[in-house]
Write a protein that holds these residues in place. Structure first.
Motif, mmCIF file in Angstrom:
data_model
loop_
_atom_site.group_PDB
_atom_site.id
_atom_site.type_symbol
_atom_site.label_atom_id
_atom_site.label_comp_id
_atom_site.label_asym_id
_atom_site.label_seq_id
_atom_site.Cartn_x
_atom_site.Cartn_y
_atom_site.Cartn_z
ATOM 1 N N GLN A 79 0.852 -1.188 0.000
ATOM 2 C CA GLN A 79 0.000 0.000 0.000
ATOM 3 C C GLN A 79 0.890 1.241 0.000
ATOM 4 O O GLN A 79 1.820 1.342 0.809
ATOM 5 N N PRO A 80 0.632 2.219 -0.888
ATOM 6 C CA PRO A 80 1.480 3.417 -0.923
ATOM 7 C C PRO A 80 1.280 4.283 0.311
ATOM 8 O O PRO A 80 0.181 4.329 0.888
ATOM 9 N N GLY A 81 2.345 4.954 0.691
ATOM 10 C CA GLY A 81 2.237 5.812 1.858
ATOM 11 C C GLY A 81 3.486 6.634 2.090
ATOM 12 O O GLY A 81 4.381 6.710 1.236
ATOM 13 N N PHE A 82 3.537 7.256 3.269
ATOM 14 C CA PHE A 82 4.632 8.162 3.635
ATOM 15 C C PHE A 82 5.241 7.718 4.961
ATOM 16 O O PHE A 82 4.577 7.088 5.789
ATOM 17 N N TYR A 83 6.496 8.122 5.180
ATOM 18 C CA TYR A 83 7.060 8.139 6.525
ATOM 19 C C TYR A 83 6.911 9.566 7.052
ATOM 20 O O TYR A 83 7.236 10.531 6.358
ATOM 21 N N VAL A 84 6.422 9.684 8.271
ATOM 22 C CA VAL A 84 6.235 10.986 8.902
ATOM 23 C C VAL A 84 7.482 11.313 9.719
ATOM 24 O O VAL A 84 7.760 10.650 10.731
ATOM 25 N N VAL A 85 8.237 12.306 9.281
ATOM 26 C CA VAL A 85 9.473 12.700 9.954
ATOM 27 C C VAL A 85 9.272 14.086 10.540
ATOM 28 O O VAL A 85 8.811 15.002 9.851
ATOM 29 N N MET A 86 9.622 14.239 11.812
ATOM 30 C CA MET A 86 9.303 15.473 12.518
ATOM 31 C C MET A 86 10.426 15.841 13.489
ATOM 32 O O MET A 86 10.949 14.970 14.183
ATOM 33 N N PRO A 87 10.805 17.123 13.562
ATOM 34 C CA PRO A 87 11.779 17.520 14.586
ATOM 35 C C PRO A 87 11.180 17.352 15.984
ATOM 36 O O PRO A 87 9.968 17.492 16.177
ATOM 37 N N PHE A 88 12.055 17.078 16.924
ATOM 38 C CA PHE A 88 11.679 16.859 18.318
ATOM 39 C C PHE A 88 12.546 17.770 19.167
ATOM 40 O O PHE A 88 13.775 17.638 19.180
ATOM 41 N N LYS A 89 11.913 18.734 19.841
ATOM 42 C CA LYS A 89 12.655 19.674 20.688
ATOM 43 C C LYS A 89 12.901 19.032 22.044
ATOM 44 O O LYS A 89 11.969 18.747 22.800
ATOM 45 N N LEU A 90 14.174 18.771 22.329
ATOM 46 C CA LEU A 90 14.528 18.038 23.545
ATOM 47 C C LEU A 90 14.350 18.917 24.778
ATOM 48 O O LEU A 90 14.647 20.118 24.758
ATOM 49 N N ALA B 5 16.309 8.579 7.667
ATOM 50 C CA ALA B 5 14.945 8.054 7.783
ATOM 51 C C ALA B 5 14.631 7.100 6.644
ATOM 52 O O ALA B 5 13.501 7.052 6.166
ATOM 53 N N THR B 6 15.609 6.335 6.215
ATOM 54 C CA THR B 6 15.603 5.442 5.047
ATOM 55 C C THR B 6 15.733 6.275 3.775
ATOM 56 O O THR B 6 15.362 7.446 3.738
ATOM 57 N N ARG B 7 16.271 5.660 2.735
ATOM 58 C CA ARG B 7 16.454 6.354 1.467
ATOM 59 C C ARG B 7 15.757 5.577 0.358
ATOM 60 O O ARG B 7 15.821 4.363 0.293
ATOM 61 N N ALA B 8 15.084 6.325 -0.518
ATOM 62 C CA ALA B 8 14.426 5.753 -1.688
ATOM 63 C C ALA B 8 15.145 6.250 -2.930
ATOM 64 O O ALA B 8 15.734 7.336 -2.944
#
Length: 236
Positions: free
Chosen positions: A87-98, A141-144
Motif C-alpha cells: 500500500q502506498p504511503g509516507f514516513y512521517v518525519v518530525m523535529p523533536f525539541k529536547l 529516515a531510510t532512502r528511496a
C-alpha cells in the motif's frame, strides 16, 4: 620453453588483483557480521538518553535511545514512496525539541497515502506537550531511489529523501546527526512495523566468489596459453 614475459606478468597481475579483491569482500562480510551481532546486542541493552550534547553517529547508530521533549508538527516532512504491505504511503518525519536543549529528527512511522489526492495528507495525531519516546538511532529516515535531487528540494512538505545535515541548515535547528526511528506507541495510529536492517552480507560473499572465480579463470587461461605455446614447433 620460451616464456613470453609480458603476457605472463599481465596474467599474474590479474590473478593478484582479483584474489586481493576477493579477500577485501570477505573482510567486508566479516565486518558486517560483527555489526549484525552488535545490533542484536543493542536490541537488549538499556536505551541511551538523548540530550543537548551531540552524539556522534558512529557511536550511537543502531542503539536503542530514549528522548524527552515535544514534537514540532509545523516542521513535519513526509517521505514519499514508502509502501507498506503493498500500500502506498509516507514516513512521517518530525523535529523533536529536547527538554534539556537541542533537537533531533524522529521518524514517527508510516501513514497511508490519500488515494484520491496525492498531495493530501491523511490526518494523524501528534501528542501535545512533553512526551518521552523510545526508538533506534539510524543514520537517516531510510532512502528511496530518486533521479537527481528534485524530489528532495528544501521547503517541501512531501519529499523523496531527507538528509539530516541539509535539513539542519534549512531550518537552522541544531539537530543531532541521526534520526530516531520511533518504536514506542503514543496513540497516534501511525504504523511502526519497521523492517530489520539489512547489511547485504550475502552480497559480499557472492562478490568474493566472483573475484576468486575470475582469478582461477585467468590462471587457467594463462596455463592453457603457455601449454599451447610449448607445443608449437620451434620457429613456427
Amino acid at each position: 620453453m620460451k616464456i613470453r614475459w609480458l603476457p605472463a606478468l599481465l596474467i599474474l597481475a590479474v590473478v593478484a588483483i582479483t584474489v586481493r579483491l576477493g579477500f577485501w569482500q570477505r573482510d567486508r562480510a566479516h565486518q558486517k557480521e560483527a555489526l549484525e551481532a552488535n545490533i542484536t546486542r543493542y536490541e537488549h541493552a538499556p536505551p541511551a538518553p538523548v540530550g543537548a550534547v551531540p552524539l556522534p553517529l558512529a557511536d550511537i547508530e543502531f542503539h536503542r535511545v530514549r528522548a524527552t521533549g515535544r514534537f514540532m508538527p509545523e516542521n513535519a516532512v513526509f517521505l514519499d514512496n514508502r509502501p507498506y504491505n503493498d500500500q502506498p504511503g509516507f514516513y512521517v518525519v518530525m523535529p523533536f525539541k529536547l527538554a534539556g536543549g537541542g533537537y533531533v529528527l524522529v521518524n514517527r512511522g508510516w501513514l497511508p497515502r490519500n488515494t484520491a489526492d496525492r498531495a493530501t495528507i491523511e490526518p494523524f495525531a501528534t501528542p501535545a506537550g512533553d512526551v518521552t519516546i523510545e526508538g533506534i538511532a539510524r543514520a537517516d529516515a531510510t532512502r528511496a531511489f530518486e533521479l537527481g535531487s528534485g524530489g528532495s528540494a528544501p521547503h517541501q512538505k512531501i519529499r523523496q529523501n531527507l538528509d539530516v545535515g541539509a535539513y539542519a541548515r534549512e531550518t537552522g535547528l541544531p539537530l543531532q546527526p541521526f534520526v530516531i526511528q520511533q518504536t514506542s506507541d503514543d496513540g497516534d495510529k501511525l504504523v511502526r512495523d519497521w523492517p530489520a536492517p539489512t547489511l547485504g552480507v550475502e552480497r559480499n560473499y557472492g562478490y568474493m566468489l566472483q573475484w576468486w572465480g575470475m582469478a582461477v579463470a585467468a590462471l587457467a587461461f594463462g596455463l592453457f596459453a603457455a601449454r599451447r605455446a610449448a607445443r608449437k614447433p620451434s620457429g613456427a
